[in-house]
Write a protein that holds these residues in place. Structure first.
Motif, PDB file in Angstrom:
ATOM      1  N   LYS A 101     -14.817 -11.363  21.767  1.00 21.67           N
ATOM      2  CA  LYS A 101     -15.878 -10.484  22.274  1.00 21.67           C
ATOM      3  C   LYS A 101     -15.875 -10.449  23.804  1.00 21.67           C
ATOM      4  CE  LYS A 101     -18.605 -11.131  18.110  1.00 21.67           C
ATOM      5  NZ  LYS A 101     -18.603  -9.765  17.565  1.00 21.67           N
ATOM      6  N   ASP A 157     -11.339  -3.365  11.351  1.00 23.11           N
ATOM      7  CA  ASP A 157     -11.288  -4.656  12.035  1.00 23.11           C
ATOM      8  C   ASP A 157     -10.347  -5.614  11.341  1.00 23.11           C
ATOM      9  OD1 ASP A 157     -11.946  -6.358  14.112  1.00 23.11           O
ATOM     10  OD2 ASP A 157     -13.466  -7.382  12.936  1.00 23.11           O
ATOM     11  N   HIS A 200     -14.414 -15.709  17.595  1.00 19.71           N
ATOM     12  CA  HIS A 200     -15.307 -14.567  17.854  1.00 19.71           C
ATOM     13  C   HIS A 200     -15.688 -14.501  19.340  1.00 19.71           C
ATOM     14  CE1 HIS A 200     -15.862 -13.263  13.775  1.00 19.71           C
ATOM     15  NE2 HIS A 200     -16.480 -14.341  13.375  1.00 19.71           N
ATOM     16  N   ASP A 255     -12.922  -5.916  19.679  1.00 19.90           N
ATOM     17  CA  ASP A 255     -13.895  -6.260  18.656  1.00 19.90           C
ATOM     18  C   ASP A 255     -14.809  -5.048  18.435  1.00 19.90           C
ATOM     19  OD1 ASP A 255     -15.746  -8.084  17.146  1.00 19.90           O
ATOM     20  OD2 ASP A 255     -17.046  -7.515  18.816  1.00 19.90           O
TER      21      ASP A 255
END
Lengths: 448, 448
Positions: free
Chosen positions: B114, A58, B110, A80
């Motif tokens: 995602k 990642d 994030h 992700d």
């Protein structure tokens, strides 16, 4: 043969191949990084090959390399991991699923909850690769002006690990009763509120997910610095090691297992799996020619960017055909810098040669026939250089298929690798014990 | 009939049923919240019923209710939505997948990554329910002493939305070339660095994922306060409305669509779907008896906890058989408090009666035969009280199966609901346009 040690095999995907020329290889799938059907094919092939785990790297930013290099790389953009792996869990049944998640730019409550959820959804196949994030570009994506210093990152990582594992232990394994008659869903006496107050983190808890199937997802680490080795010795259950010459690997193996023993742990509870790019040919010469072809697909713009990342400095100003100049200490990953400098010194590489090696894949490689590859793996296993390998494929699907179809059967024939999965969880595959809940003694369960 | 409006149906799962007595109903699956095989069955049934979307709620803590109530509820623990929905994406092909994610205790990088990953993995079926988190227990899980004030939460939510949608636009739709011959993977001229510096957030970008299949995942909101309605009018594409009496729903519908028009948006670009618990019987009397049975399974300990959450105060000290006392303003969700107070006043409920109603499910319900349920839905649709419903099932699997097997065919027979999916993405199902990339004009693409 019965007590002969067995290899463990992880597939280190990124999410497909780490080699930056891999997407250009004849027959490769250039779009595989963003294609769920392609990724589904790959993991199902790995499961047919009885791999212990699919392991996903990642990054929390486009990597800190010049855009002229970036645009040549398929590795700087990817799903992700904690979004991809649940989808892959749904299309597999046995293979482990290891996701990298940073302790530097995450909240431990989110990390604990996502891995607990993945472990339930996959019926006990989750692993967490615990990393710190050194990429300065990632800091800017999370509201920080500068990335954290190396020491502070490791201090936070250790506390983060304590919090996440503490949250996983929020409920005893038998806390969820679901007694329809009395209307009691779970037993409050079997819930623990963590109430963590540390130097870096404050997290109350409890987690709002039942204890994971494996107790804890498997803890994976890859740090090679002194701080990284110590953190691994204290906490890791699988170590992604750097590979390198076998003598170095043996020394690393002995060092980490020794540190674990001194920390009061069973050294068998840490499996050490160096990364290795494996290229398979009908003859050793053909395999070497394949690798040369693969490396030739890496553009110098991309190569010099990779060298810059490894060194933590912009290498574009270096003379391409001169030796590597003196590199100052920076706050970026120490292990990457030290490995690159050592490689240049050991093989007497120019900047260009070093860049091209690192630009493809600069780590350990095993290039040969199924028999010579198995010979190497056997030697490493038997001389305590490793407990297995995190295999990297030069390109997909062909490079992966060749390993599964040709190398795995050779390892199985020699009794070095499982012919069938013997258990259902990643812990089963790796031979790791299920952790007891630190807040609820096993006696309490046995006495029921 | 050809221009007759069609209903949109979301399935509001939590992840299974919102009714706290649902897990105790005869034939129900008490363990479904944590069972991937059960959840897979449910979403595949919903897809067979041609639902627009599976919609998952979220909480970032055990809810702030006394443990004696908590232990009776299956709703306080659940998988992380952004871990469950990718797994469900892998076992479905058409149904939309809406996950709740908080803007209060998350990083926008994030969240953007995602949802972008989920949108790619599901081939364009992701939706983001943008919420603020009022639960004070959640603050303590994320290192905060107190939760944010209502106004600050909404200010951060609006900026968070701007950042996430900006990150989704990091790459033009055609930025990823993957030209094997030249070795160019993507075109830097088609990448935009957001460089956001605002009052609440600093995020550089770009995102490290290609632009989502849908351009942006569908934006969903549920705020009912003035600030919530305004945020929805400016940004939402689906609104989860509170339901309530049809006149209130018509007023809400007109208000939000009017606000959208004043904000320069096409009111057809916002679909308003009230939540409704739907209980199906052979006769209206049988359906009512089923609901009464269901509510009787809610223990008072659990009911009073739900009332405490709705009011933002501990209601255990109130006299159970007296009227609701005056409730002070707190920083918890205004809409929940106002709805509870209005319900008690409208129906003249005691504390106990109000608690029992809210403890099961206090929102709008449609209880009847397939024909009377379809009548109600048709009336709401035709009188502009809604564009469809977020259906909640009283228990699973039976309550869900009854809706899919009996109500859906009746709606289809009347031409009120699709018989087959007509498109592949959630935007297709909802009749929503694909957003243009704000940084790359469509002319630039058309000129190629």
């Amino acid at each position: 043969m019965s007590d002969r040690r067995r290899l463990h095999l992880g597939a280190f995907m990124r999410p497909v191949t780490i080699h930056t020329g891999g997407w250009r290889y004849p027959g490769a799938w250039p779009e595989a990084n963003f294609s769920f059907p392609r990724l589904k094919y790959l993991i199902q092939r790995l499961e047919a090959g009885k791999f212990d785990a699919f392991f996903m790297a990642d990054h929390l930013a486009l990597l800190n390399m010049p855009v002229e290099a970036l645009r040549r790389s398929h590795t700087v953009t990817s799903f992700d991991p904690l979004t991809l792996l649940p989808a892959l869990a749904a299309v597999t049944e046995r293979i482990g699923l290891i996701a990298t998640a940073s302790t530097t730019y995450n909240d431990p409550y989110h990390v604990a909850r996502k891995f607990a959820s993945l472990d339930h959804i996959s019926n006990g196949r989750a692993g967490w690769n615990v990393v710190t994030t050194a990429n300065p570009d990632a800091a800017l994506n999370f509201g920080h002006d500068a990335h954290m210093a190396h020491g502070e990152r490791y201090k936070r990582a250790r506390e983060f690990y304590d919090v996440v594992t503490g949250l996983w232990d929020s409920f005893a394994d038998d806390a969820f009763i679901r007694d329809v008659e009395s209307g009691i869903f779970w037993d409050p006496a079997k819930m623990h509120v963590l109430d963590h107050v540390g130097e870096e983190l404050r997290v109350r808890g409890p987690l709002n997910v039942a204890r994971p199937v494996q107790g804890w997802p498997v803890i994976v680490q890859a740090g090679a610095s002194d701080a990284g080795r110590q953190l691994a010795a204290e906490t890791a259950e699988m170590v992604f090691a750097a590979g390198g010459p076998i003598a170095d690997a043996q020394a690393f193996y002995a060092d980490v297992k020794g540190r674990a023993a001194r920390a009061g742990r069973d050294p068998e509870g840490i499996k050490i799996l160096p990364g290795a790019l494996v290229v398979v040919g009908d003859t050793v010469e053909e395999a070497r020619a394949k690798r040369a072809h693969l490396d030739s697909l890496v553009h110098y713009d991309s190569a010099i960017g990779s060298l810059s990342i490894a060194l933590g400095v912009d290498a574009r100003s270096f003379h391409p055909d001169g030796p590597l100049p003196e590199i100052p200490d920076t706050e970026s990953s120490k292990s990457g810098r030290e490995r690159a400098i050592a490689l240049a010194q050991r093989e007497g590489l120019t900047v260009r040669q070093l860049a091209q090696r690192l630009g493809g894949y600069g780590g350990a490689a095993i290039v040969g026939t199924p028999a010579t590859i198995a010979d190497t793996m056997e030697e490493w296993l038997e001389t305590r250089a490793c407990d297995g390998f995190n295999v990297m494929f030069p390109h997909v699907p062909v490079g992966l298929d060749e390993f599964v179809d040709r190398v795995v059967p050779e390892l199985q024939r020699r009794g070095l690798f499982r012919a069938e999965y013997e258990g259902t969880t990643l812990r089963d595959h790796l031979g790791l014990a299920r952790p007891e809940n630190r807040f609820f003694a096993p006696e309490a369960r046995a006495a029921e």
